[in-house]
Design an enzyme around this catalytic site. Structure first.
Site, short mmCIF file in Angstrom:
data_model
loop_
_atom_site.label_atom_id
_atom_site.label_comp_id
_atom_site.label_asym_id
_atom_site.label_seq_id
_atom_site.Cartn_x
_atom_site.Cartn_y
_atom_site.Cartn_z
N HIS A 50 0.98 -1.22 -0.17
CA HIS A 50 0.08 -0.02 -0.12
C HIS A 50 0.86 1.28 -0.07
O HIS A 50 1.00 1.93 -1.15
CB HIS A 50 -0.92 -0.16 1.37
CG HIS A 50 -2.09 1.07 1.48
ND1 HIS A 50 -2.31 1.99 0.19
CD2 HIS A 50 -2.98 1.17 2.02
CE1 HIS A 50 -3.42 2.63 0.58
NE2 HIS A 50 -3.62 2.16 1.59
N HIS A 75 -1.82 0.01 -11.93
CA HIS A 75 -2.59 0.28 -10.90
C HIS A 75 -4.08 -0.61 -10.98
O HIS A 75 -4.31 -0.77 -12.10
CB HIS A 75 -3.03 1.80 -10.83
CG HIS A 75 -3.57 2.35 -9.63
ND1 HIS A 75 -4.89 2.19 -9.28
CD2 HIS A 75 -2.93 2.86 -8.42
CE1 HIS A 75 -5.27 2.52 -8.02
NE2 HIS A 75 -4.02 2.95 -7.49
N ASP A 96 3.29 6.65 -7.25
CA ASP A 96 4.64 6.26 -6.82
C ASP A 96 6.13 6.42 -7.87
O ASP A 96 7.05 6.18 -7.30
CB ASP A 96 4.52 4.83 -6.03
CG ASP A 96 3.60 4.83 -4.91
OD1 ASP A 96 3.70 5.87 -4.26
OD2 ASP A 96 2.95 3.93 -4.91
N1 ACO Z 1 5.39 -4.19 -14.34
C1 ACO Z 1 5.14 -5.25 -15.19
N2 ACO Z 1 4.23 -6.14 -15.27
C2 ACO Z 1 3.02 -5.38 -14.67
C3 ACO Z 1 2.96 -4.51 -13.88
C4 ACO Z 1 4.29 -3.98 -13.43
N3 ACO Z 1 4.53 -3.01 -12.70
N4 ACO Z 1 1.77 -4.41 -13.30
C5 ACO Z 1 1.27 -5.25 -13.84
N5 ACO Z 1 1.72 -5.97 -14.81
C6 ACO Z 1 1.26 -6.97 -15.64
C7 ACO Z 1 0.95 -8.32 -14.88
O1 ACO Z 1 2.31 -9.29 -15.00
C8 ACO Z 1 -0.20 -8.98 -15.84
O2 ACO Z 1 0.29 -9.38 -16.97
P1 ACO Z 1 -0.06 -10.78 -17.69
O3 ACO Z 1 -1.32 -10.58 -17.92
O4 ACO Z 1 0.76 -11.14 -18.75
O5 ACO Z 1 -0.12 -11.71 -16.55
C9 ACO Z 1 -0.89 -7.50 -16.15
O6 ACO Z 1 0.08 -6.68 -16.19
C10 ACO Z 1 -1.84 -7.22 -15.30
O7 ACO Z 1 -1.60 -7.11 -13.98
P2 ACO Z 1 -2.17 -7.58 -12.51
O8 ACO Z 1 -1.11 -7.83 -11.62
O9 ACO Z 1 -3.44 -8.42 -12.76
O10 ACO Z 1 -2.88 -6.08 -12.19
P3 ACO Z 1 -3.18 -5.55 -10.74
O11 ACO Z 1 -4.57 -4.54 -11.05
O12 ACO Z 1 -3.59 -6.88 -10.02
O13 ACO Z 1 -2.04 -5.06 -10.20
C11 ACO Z 1 -0.55 -3.48 -9.30
C12 ACO Z 1 -1.89 -3.66 -9.88
C13 ACO Z 1 -0.38 -4.34 -7.87
C14 ACO Z 1 -0.53 -2.03 -8.67
C15 ACO Z 1 0.63 -3.76 -10.18
O14 ACO Z 1 0.41 -3.27 -11.37
C16 ACO Z 1 1.92 -3.75 -9.63
O15 ACO Z 1 2.52 -4.58 -8.99
N6 ACO Z 1 2.62 -2.61 -9.72
C17 ACO Z 1 3.77 -2.29 -9.55
C18 ACO Z 1 3.68 -1.82 -7.88
C19 ACO Z 1 3.34 -0.41 -7.62
O16 ACO Z 1 3.60 0.49 -8.35
N7 ACO Z 1 2.36 -0.27 -6.95
C20 ACO Z 1 1.72 1.18 -6.35
C21 ACO Z 1 0.49 1.08 -6.76
S1 ACO Z 1 -0.22 2.96 -6.41
C22 ACO Z 1 -0.60 2.99 -4.73
O17 ACO Z 1 -0.88 1.82 -4.13
C23 ACO Z 1 -0.47 4.28 -4.11
#
Ligand code: ACO
Length: 464
Positions: free
Chosen positions: A282, A321, A377
């Site tokens: 988070h 996100h 972020d």
């Molecule tokens: N880098 C690379 N690939 C990614 C990323 C990323 N940052 N985020 C998502 N993907 C890919 C996944 O691997 C998935 O690919 P696939 O279909 O080949 O399996 C696809 O994109 C969908 O991703 P999900 O994990 O289903 O997306 P979800 O909505 O569950 O996750 C999250 C959102 C956790 C924010 C994710 O994008 C992530 O891990 N980002 C990096 C961490 C981050 O920046 N967090 C801050 C969020 S903002 C906040 O909380 C204030």
């Protein structure tokens, strides 16, 4: 589309413009469920039973990914269009024309303040920034390496013991004072935690400074009579505060609402929000984004890094996100602040890497097809670092402005007649109706928890 009329508790007739027909294939029964605001009511499924003794159908939604747990007037997000609004005002307008204290007022009161209302509000917040001296003593009790977020969590909770009258959660005056106190004292607690971690004396609030400048003063003042932060840095921090003030039903806000639903005092409910924000999924991603930029090291290494991301060995932290499937509007606004901050502090070499990383990712089908854009972020850590803040403080700085959002959501929850104590259901998967076996008759087996090695007695390992 079916037109239905239902009698509400207050006698008014609600018009259901849309409905859902559900056939329970176990019984062949068909049910008409009303759809309001694109939502069906989970309790409507309870009537679907296979026989009289059946509890009725429940919905299963771990992590609440498709469950609206409240109605709210506070924050609107359209993740596909990249829109964020508070009380109907876009985040772009608020960052351009407002300041954090005014946004806090807007979130809590629902309307922008008149000039007089704003002056009273700013006066009240400015004159409640001091904490009881015993809070200082409490802070001094932490170990030298205590995480400032742990200290903030504990001291916000402790505030409830100083203001027991805040238990009167429906009393308007008590609610107002609690809101003022939390918004006013959060920067003081955060700065004290920071100074404690450095072994530096605490700096008391300065009522002559505005909200962000006072926070910078409490962090960085040394021997000078009055700390005078560069106004561009104060403004950049204020914009960051606006951007983090609220984000509808995220993990920490849901925690504040759930804990607050037990009718506990608001300090304790907000402490639950701080605890939720502490978690790396988070509040901690900006720190991880900086670590990633450190690891990449230079622009030349970006292609290799992106290949690693595509083969899923790496994660592009600060991208993607759960809600935004477009450019996070907060990231766009932070990007503008980055330039202003670096004018004062000099350019952080990691900025070049971040900018090039963004450019290449947005040109790459892997990221565009998955709708992965920079989130809040991606750039915020660069600003915090330019302000000389240690990484452990990043989440603490997130908690300061989010306090206004937590309070606004808590107030809305307390006043919402549809809300009751939050109490989810479960699908029980364990054993039933076993006969108790006395300890001498139980077979020996590997312990499930704790693992194999017995713990050493604490008295023999004084690791201070
Ligand atoms: N880098 C690379 N690939 C990614 C990323 C990323 N940052 N985020 C998502 N993907 C890919 C996944 O691997 C998935 O690919 P696939 O279909 O080949 O399996 C696809 O994109 C969908 O991703 P999900 O994990 O289903 O997306 P979800 O909505 O569950 O996750 C999250 C959102 C956790 C924010 C994710 O994008 C992530 O891990 N980002 C990096 C961490 C981050 O920046 N967090 C801050 C969020 S903002 C906040 O909380 C204030």
């Amino acid at each position: 589309m079916a037109e239905e009329q239902t009698e509400r508790d207050d006698g008014a007739v609600a018009q259901a413009e849309e409905s859902l027909s559900v056939t329970d294939n176990r019984t062949g029964e068909t049910y008409e469920l009303e759809i309001h605001d694109g939502t069906v009511t989970a309790m409507d499924f309870r009537q679907m039973k296979v026989n009289e003794d059946d509890f009725g159908l429940m919905t299963y939604d771990p992590a609440y990914t498709n469950t609206a747990h409240c109605r709210s007037d506070i924050t609107y997000i359209d993740g596909d269009a990249g829109i964020l609004e508070h009380r109907g005002y876009t985040i772009e307008q608020l960052c351009e024309d407002s300041n954090y204290l005014e946004v806090a007022y807007l979130l809590i009161h629902g309307e922008l303040p008149s000039k007089e209302q704003y002056e009273n509000w700013a006066f009240d917040v400015t004159h409640h920034t001091f904490v009881h001296e015993n809070i200082k003593k409490f802070m001094e009790g932490f170990r030298y390496d205590a995480h400032p977020m742990g200290m903030l969590l504990a001291t916000v909770g402790a505030l409830s013991t100083f203001y027991p009258e805040s238990k009167a959660i429906t009393d308007d005056r008590e609610r107002y004072i609690a809101a003022v106190r939390m918004i006013a004292k959060m920067p003081t607690l955060a700065a004290f935690a920071y100074r404690q971690s450095l072994g530096l004396p605490y700096v008391y609030p300065d009522n002559d400074l505005d909200y962000p400048s006072n926070f910078l003063s409490m962090l960085f003042k040394m021997t000078e009579q009055q700390y005078e932060p560069d106004p561009r840095l104060s403004r950049a921090l204020d914009v960051l505060f606006i951007l983090h003030a609220d984000h509808e039903q995220n993990c920490s806000t849901a925690a504040v609402r759930a804990v607050g639903s037990s009718q506990v005092d608001p300090y304790s409910a907000v402490a639950a929000g701080v605890a939720a924000l502490y978690g790396p999924l988070h509040g901690g991603a900006n720190e991880a984004a900086l670590q990633m930029l450190d690891r990449i090291g230079s622009v030349e290494n970006i292609p290799d890094f992106l290949e690693g991301v595509k083969s899923k060995e790496e994660r592009l932290v600060g991208f993607g996100h759960r809600v935004y499937k477009n450019y996070d509007p907060r990231a766009r606004l932070i990007k503008q602040s980055v330039d202003e901050v670096f004018e004062v502090t000099g350019v952080n070499p990691k900025l070049k890497i971040a900018q090039e990383l963004e450019k290449r990712a947005l040109d790459d089908e892997y990221f565009t097809s998955r709708k992965l854009y920079p989130n809040v972020d991606f750039y915020s850590g660069l600003i915090y670092e330019a302000l000389n803040l240690p990484r452990a403080m990043f989440t603490v700085i997130f908690a300061i402005p989010r306090t206004s959002g937590w309070i606004a959501q808590w107030l809305e929850m307390v006043d919402d007649e549809e809300q009751r104590i939050a109490r989810p259901r479960q699908i029980y998967t364990g054993e039933r109706e076993r006969d108790f076996v006395s300890i001498d008759d139980r077979p020996s087996a590997d312990p499930l928890y704790p693992p194999s090695e017995p713990l050493s007695p604490e008295v023999s390992t004084p690791d201070v």
